[in-house]
Design an enzyme around this catalytic site. Sequence first.
Site, mmCIF file in Angstrom:
data_model
loop_
_atom_site.group_PDB
_atom_site.id
_atom_site.type_symbol
_atom_site.label_atom_id
_atom_site.label_comp_id
_atom_site.label_asym_id
_atom_site.label_seq_id
_atom_site.Cartn_x
_atom_site.Cartn_y
_atom_site.Cartn_z
ATOM 1 N N THR A 54 5.905 10.607 0.682
ATOM 2 C CA THR A 54 7.110 11.214 0.136
ATOM 3 C C THR A 54 8.009 11.739 1.244
ATOM 4 O O THR A 54 9.235 11.778 1.095
ATOM 5 C CB THR A 54 6.738 12.356 -0.827
ATOM 6 N N TYR A 142 -6.770 10.344 3.052
ATOM 7 C CA TYR A 142 -5.800 9.908 2.046
ATOM 8 C C TYR A 142 -6.220 8.523 1.556
ATOM 9 O O TYR A 142 -6.090 7.537 2.266
ATOM 10 C CB TYR A 142 -4.416 9.890 2.679
ATOM 11 N N LYS A 170 -7.159 13.390 -0.450
ATOM 12 C CA LYS A 170 -6.055 13.166 -1.372
ATOM 13 C C LYS A 170 -6.357 11.880 -2.112
ATOM 14 O O LYS A 170 -6.384 10.804 -1.522
ATOM 15 C CB LYS A 170 -4.707 13.074 -0.652
#
Length: 317
Positions: A54, A142, A170
């Site tokens: 993001t 991640y 994550k």
Amino acid sequence: MTSPSSTPPPLGRALCAMVTPFTDDGLLDLDGAQLFADRLVADGCDGLVLSGTTGESPTTSDSEKAALVRAVAEAVGDRASIVAGVGSYATRHTVEMALAAEKAGADALLVVTPYYSKPPQDAVEAHFLEVADASGLPLALYDIPGRTGTRIEPETMLRLAEHPRIVAVKDCAYDLMGTQKVLSRTDLAYYTGCDEFILALYAVGGAGYISTVANVVPRQLRSIIDAFDAGDTAQARQLQQQAMELIELMMGSGLPGTVTSKALLGALGLPGGPVRAPLRPAGREATDELTAAYEALRQAPGSSLSPRPGSLLPSSR
């Protein structure tokens, strides 16, 4: 009633995958980043993830990433954890970014699976271990195979969990069975990276979330886990369901979450600025739909959003 975990989550519970604000001419907007980070923390975020997907990490330089960490750390102090995204497809480069983030003041690192080259699991494991050994900071792995092309398989995750600095995940693998297998056998703190799973993962022992949607509705998402912690599961369910229209528009409409976040932030008068190519800004129709969904959520019963968009901005630092 307390958090489902018996120990405090290492990075916090409510983390925002923060956009990287740019000026109108596309330069890094550090003043805007500080203002926005301060607002996110004031609105319930106890962790900020910088330079993730993001945060447009593929199109920001190493020096910009380090400058962003320094600026945000200065703005929020010890009120929130600063997690620096340092993932790359090259192990050596990942280590370099990890050391730079540590020097710049990050509290932890987010390290994505090496992408594009599709390394086998033993190479994935070696990559993460080398990064963990290089820095003194805790690591969150991640796992997002839809973008990287490579999963961190549960058995690999179990082995990686033995490293003392690998503390969190994550989770964007969309494999709740695999996730629960690792949860039941390790102390890894699992954060959902999928906003539609905030309540679902938290209810089975997750640590919280790392959310793109939190850029625009941080209080609403925080209220979901707060309600669950208070034992009001019906309220937690209602709050999750109320947010689903906006979550779907931001994350499931075909536009990247960065694009939808910045479109809505711009409509609300919050720092964000343009996206960098190859991303392109959302069109007027998409922005209008996002704004309408935000407004519907603001007016929903029990909503914790501000009475008007302008009130999201502090009058002063």
